[in-house]
Design a protein around this motif. Structure first.
Motif, PDB file in Angstrom:
ATOM      1  N   TYR A 203     -67.046 119.134 -23.581  1.00  0.00           N
ATOM      2  CA  TYR A 203     -67.491 119.978 -24.694  1.00  0.00           C
ATOM      3  C   TYR A 203     -67.160 121.441 -24.490  1.00  0.00           C
ATOM      4  O   TYR A 203     -67.125 122.215 -25.444  1.00  0.00           O
ATOM      5  N   ILE A 204     -66.926 121.842 -23.237  1.00  0.00           N
ATOM      6  CA  ILE A 204     -66.520 123.231 -22.993  1.00  0.00           C
ATOM      7  C   ILE A 204     -65.088 123.434 -23.493  1.00  0.00           C
ATOM      8  O   ILE A 204     -64.792 124.402 -24.198  1.00  0.00           O
ATOM      9  N   ARG A 205     -64.207 122.488 -23.155  1.00  0.00           N
ATOM     10  CA  ARG A 205     -62.835 122.580 -23.644  1.00  0.00           C
ATOM     11  C   ARG A 205     -62.818 122.486 -25.172  1.00  0.00           C
ATOM     12  O   ARG A 205     -62.092 123.215 -25.841  1.00  0.00           O
ATOM     13  N   ALA A 206     -63.673 121.613 -25.712  1.00  0.00           N
ATOM     14  CA  ALA A 206     -63.710 121.465 -27.169  1.00  0.00           C
ATOM     15  C   ALA A 206     -64.185 122.763 -27.831  1.00  0.00           C
ATOM     16  O   ALA A 206     -63.692 123.135 -28.900  1.00  0.00           O
ATOM     17  N   ALA A 207     -65.129 123.451 -27.193  1.00  0.00           N
ATOM     18  CA  ALA A 207     -65.605 124.712 -27.767  1.00  0.00           C
ATOM     19  C   ALA A 207     -64.500 125.762 -27.755  1.00  0.00           C
ATOM     20  O   ALA A 207     -64.350 126.537 -28.704  1.00  0.00           O
ATOM     21  N   SER A 208     -63.701 125.766 -26.700  1.00  0.00           N
ATOM     22  CA  SER A 208     -62.556 126.680 -26.672  1.00  0.00           C
ATOM     23  C   SER A 208     -61.533 126.298 -27.733  1.00  0.00           C
ATOM     24  O   SER A 208     -60.972 127.160 -28.402  1.00  0.00           O
ATOM     25  N   ALA A 209     -61.307 124.988 -27.871  1.00  0.00           N
ATOM     26  CA  ALA A 209     -60.314 124.516 -28.833  1.00  0.00           C
ATOM     27  C   ALA A 209     -60.705 124.904 -30.254  1.00  0.00           C
ATOM     28  O   ALA A 209     -59.873 125.065 -31.139  1.00  0.00           O
ATOM     29  N   LYS A 210     -61.983 125.067 -30.472  1.00  0.00           N
ATOM     30  CA  LYS A 210     -62.506 125.460 -31.770  1.00  0.00           C
ATOM     31  C   LYS A 210     -62.136 126.903 -32.106  1.00  0.00           C
ATOM     32  O   LYS A 210     -62.196 127.304 -33.255  1.00  0.00           O
ATOM     33  N   GLY A 211     -61.804 127.690 -31.072  1.00  0.00           N
ATOM     34  CA  GLY A 211     -61.431 129.083 -31.302  1.00  0.00           C
ATOM     35  C   GLY A 211     -62.460 130.083 -30.835  1.00  0.00           C
ATOM     36  O   GLY A 211     -62.308 131.280 -31.043  1.00  0.00           O
ATOM     37  N   LEU A 212     -63.558 129.589 -30.210  1.00  0.00           N
ATOM     38  CA  LEU A 212     -64.575 130.513 -29.722  1.00  0.00           C
ATOM     39  C   LEU A 212     -64.008 131.358 -28.579  1.00  0.00           C
ATOM     40  O   LEU A 212     -63.344 130.832 -27.702  1.00  0.00           O
ATOM     41  N   PRO A 213     -64.292 132.665 -28.572  1.00  0.00           N
ATOM     42  CA  PRO A 213     -63.896 133.487 -27.427  1.00  0.00           C
ATOM     43  C   PRO A 213     -64.609 132.989 -26.164  1.00  0.00           C
ATOM     44  O   PRO A 213     -65.738 132.501 -26.249  1.00  0.00           O
ATOM     45  N   ARG A 215     -66.132 134.359 -23.737  1.00  0.00           N
ATOM     46  CA  ARG A 215     -67.464 134.895 -23.495  1.00  0.00           C
ATOM     47  C   ARG A 215     -68.531 134.082 -24.241  1.00  0.00           C
ATOM     48  O   ARG A 215     -69.591 133.780 -23.703  1.00  0.00           O
ATOM     49  N   ARG A 216     -68.219 133.718 -25.462  1.00  0.00           N
ATOM     50  CA  ARG A 216     -69.211 132.950 -26.240  1.00  0.00           C
ATOM     51  C   ARG A 216     -69.258 131.489 -25.805  1.00  0.00           C
ATOM     52  O   ARG A 216     -70.302 130.839 -25.908  1.00  0.00           O
ATOM     53  N   VAL A 217     -68.143 130.958 -25.342  1.00  0.00           N
ATOM     54  CA  VAL A 217     -68.177 129.605 -24.794  1.00  0.00           C
ATOM     55  C   VAL A 217     -69.157 129.580 -23.624  1.00  0.00           C
ATOM     56  O   VAL A 217     -69.988 128.677 -23.502  1.00  0.00           O
ATOM     57  N   VAL A 218     -69.087 130.613 -22.807  1.00  0.00           N
ATOM     58  CA  VAL A 218     -69.979 130.684 -21.640  1.00  0.00           C
ATOM     59  C   VAL A 218     -71.430 130.857 -22.077  1.00  0.00           C
ATOM     60  O   VAL A 218     -72.309 130.083 -21.671  1.00  0.00           O
ATOM     61  N   THR A 219     -71.692 131.846 -22.940  1.00  0.00           N
ATOM     62  CA  THR A 219     -73.091 132.129 -23.269  1.00  0.00           C
ATOM     63  C   THR A 219     -73.710 131.053 -24.165  1.00  0.00           C
ATOM     64  O   THR A 219     -74.841 130.644 -23.946  1.00  0.00           O
TER      65      THR A 219
END
Ligand SMILES: Nc1ncnc2c1ncn2[C@@H]1O[C@H](COP(=O)(O)OP(=O)(O)OP(=O)(O)O)[C@@H](O)[C@H]1O
Ligand code: SF4
Ligand SMILES: [Mg+2]
Lengths: 310, 331
Positions: A203-213, A215-219
């Motif tokens: 889900y971390i990779r998926a959140a990045s794939a969504k376009g989230l910066p 910093r926001r993927v982390v927080t």
């Protein structure tokens, strides 16, 4: 949900009963307090009178039952030394201990968690390696050694801070740092591995794939998940607020619960020792209950399982 | 107009700390607007790495070389800001395991909202309405009641629908579907594939369908590329690839397909496995498993032969040269 918490509560009570029993058995069977408290050459009649006064001449099981009934009524007995109620004697010391453990707890959180997150986000880089070397050093060095090192540097060599006693807030600085550093080291390692585990999840990779910066993927995505295992270790730390400073209090002659315990044990002041153990058990159990509720709050999967009657 | 996305000479090296391992050896592949391209190959052949590299999602230990052009904009080496603006908005990606690709601690409505806020600036009631529309569009029944559910409360198929809704939120030009149905059972698998096809045609969205199942790709794609050990070994229109496969690896994959309508054939899985990137054989990487291998195959990596327009294969002895192009049809 209600059933879940009732079952947790029952477990908590059983834990406390077990601790009380354990303390009773170990302490009563390990020596005769009358002989320790009275001087060796005390006349036998005096020793007998002391025994009778404290109920030590009764069979062990009767002592146990009596003690238990008293505890249930909130009567924890008197200190054999000065005859004051054990609860009063112990409670006097609690604020002293908290004066060390609460600031140390804050220090653990404020240093340990950010350091662990920082290390995980910079995995295998210099920053990570450095943080982890410090962290490993922090929790492999026993706290009395760390305390002595700090005393050598800041009290003996530099003369900036007192090496023991409790006269002013300056006396608290070295003990607080000793407690805080070793706890921060443990928490940093724990937070780091929790973060690494989470950062490897799909889900971390998926959140990045969504376009989230990033910093926001982390927080927004990594931290809430990494909090779940980290809460456990923080719970342990809350549980040790009252009695987690035995060694440090002894090294720094700090008049807290920990030092009272050491003195009471060597004097076989049973009522005091039992009261402290009971208090420790209660804080541990409360910390556990809090952790449990926090789990349910952070992790929706657990909430569902509990609602289903887990 | 050129291709929507063009990969050329794409390479990926993983820095494992001890040494650097090349996982992708120069991949050329392009996708036109609205086109459906299939990417097939056994596990470990480099299908996921190809597209994760293109989106810059491989993380710090991967070094990416070659070129990825999106509408003429170079993405390899582009600033993070450019990549983040492109992800989800121009190229979206969905993954193999839908249950673990959604964040377990956030409600699905929130996870879709996040994409809507990011790409279309929608918040509040507008975002909620659009989330509902998307969930409805991907076939989630009673969407309004699902908004506040967590991923673990949905089935695998529903989670994949949520992932698709999230991907659609940015109205992307290209959707990379990385084995979107592998974790699902057969009925659900067919439904999801049908949904993807429908969405693609309606939205004129291009799609790359990654799969190890040639049958799935055959039914859903215009063009197919076959990957082996970090390289594309054959590429053709879906019809050509199935009618006249040229590379022995493609033929092997086809032979392993269960043939439902024809007479029963023996299921012949290709013996052996894809070599690890760390121990690639010399020359043609398929040689150790290839029934047609000869000395020349081991000497150098075979280059592409253009067999007919749009059909290329990287093999010294493609089927046509073996005079067996029609072997399958006859057998
Ligand atoms: N982060 C990584 N570090 C090192 N090697 C990696 C990494 N990711 C992938 N690889 C290697 O790259 C090769 C290609 O992997 P990839 O995931 O692209 O295969 P795939 O074709 O998608 O297979 P599957 O069908 O199993 O998904 C594999 O050998 C894999 O071990
Ligand atoms: S080049 Fe040689 S080994 Fe490789 S697939 Fe073709 S025939 Fe087989
Ligand atoms: Mg893959």
């Amino acid at each position: 949900m209600l059933r879940y918490f009732l079952s947790r509560l029952l477990r908590a009570v059983l834990t406390i009963v077990a601790v009380v029993t354990f303390a009773f058995v170990v302490l009563r069977l390990s020596g005769d307090p009358a002989l320790l408290i009275m001087s060796v050459d005390a006349p036998p009649e005096a020793v007998e009178a002391f025994r009778a006064a404290w109920g030590l001449d009764r069979p062990v099981w009767e002592q146990y039952l009596r003690y238990f009934v008293q505890v249930a009524q909130g009567n924890l007995g008197q200190s054999m030394r000065d005859g004051r109620p054990a609860l009063t004697v112990v409670m006097e010391r609690v604020p002293e201990t908290l004066a060390l453990t609460l600031p140390a707890f804050a220090m653990k959180l404020l240093i340990g968690i950010p350091a662990g997150i920082y290390a995980a986000l910079n995995r295998n880089r210099l920053a990570d390696r450095l943080t982890m070397v410090i962290s490993v050093a922090g929790f492999t060095v026993p706290s009395f050694v760390l305390a002595l090192i700090l005393v050598l540097i800041f009290a003996v060599n530099l003369g900036w801070l007192p090496s023991g006693g409790a006269e002013s807030w300056r006396h608290a600085i070295l003990p607080v740092i000793t407690l805080g550093l070793s706890g921060a080291a443990i928490l940093a390692r724990f937070t780091r591995s929790a973060m690494l585990e989470v950062l490897g999840q799909p889900y971390i990779r998926a959140a990045s794939a969504k376009g989230l910066p990033w910093r926001r993927v982390v927080t927004d995505h990594a931290l809430p998940n990494a909090a779940i295992p980290t809460v456990t270790i923080i719970g342990f730390m809350v549980g040790s607020l009252v009695a987690g400073a035995v060694v440090v209090e002894s090294v720094f002659s700090w008049p807290g619960v920990g030092r009272l315990l050491v003195v009471a044990v060597s004097n076989r002041d049973l009522a005091i020792v039992q009261t402290i153990l009971l208090l420790v058990a209660m804080t541990m159990v409360c910390a556990n209950l809090i952790v449990d509720m926090l789990y349910g709050w952070i992790d929706p999967r657990l909430r569902t399982a509990r609602a289903a009657g887990g | 107009m050129g291709a929507l996305v063009a990969l050329s000479g794409l390479t990926v090296d993983f820095d494992t700390g001890k040494r650097v391992v090349r996982a992708l050896h120069g991949v050329d592949l392009s996708v036109a607007r609205g086109e459906a391209v299939g990417l097939v190959g056994e596990s470990g052949s480099g299908k996921s790495v190809t597209w994760l590299a293109a989106l810059g999602l491989l993380g710090g230990r991967a070094r990416i070389g070659g070129s990825v052009q999106l509408d003429g904009t170079e993405l390899v080496g582009a600033p993070v800001r450019v990549l983040e603006a492109m992800r989800g908005k121009r190229i979206a990606m969905i993954f193999q395991d839908p249950a673990s690709s959604l964040n377990p601690v956030h409600r699905i409505g929130r996870q879709i909202n996040e994409a809507l806020a990011l790409h279309r600036g929608l918040t509040g009631a507008a975002a909620r309405a659009e989330t509902l529309r998307l969930l409805d569009r991907v076939g989630i029944p009673a969407a309004a009641r699902r908004l506040d559910d967590y991923p673990h409360q949905l089935s695998g198929g529903q989670n994949q629908r949520v992932m698709i809704a999230m991907a659609l939120a940015g109205e992307p030009d290209l959707l990379i579907a990385d084995e979107p149905t592998t974790a699902l059972d057969a009925t659900i698998q067919a439904q999801i594939l049908a949904l993807l096809g429908e969405l693609r045609r309606d939205g004129n969205m291009a799609m790359v369908l990654i799969s190890h199942d040639l049958g799935v790709v055959a039914e859903n794609c215009d063009r197919v590329a076959v990957m082996y050990a970090g390289r594309i070994v054959e590429e053709a229109s879906a019809d050509r690839l199935f009618g006249a496969p040229q590379h022995p690896y493609t033929q092997g994959l086809l032979d392993a397909l269960p043939d439902l309508d024809g007479p029963r054939r023996r299921l012949a899985a290709i013996p052996g496995t894809v070599p690890e990137p760390t121990r690639l054989p010399p020359g043609c990487a398929f040689a150790p498993r290839c029934p047609h291998a000869e000395a020349a195959c081991v000497a150098a990596v075979p280059t592409f032969h253009l067999l007919t327009p749009g059909h290329r294969a990287a093999c010294l002895k493609p089927a046509a040269s073996r005079g067996m192009a029609r072997e399958r049809a006859v057998a």
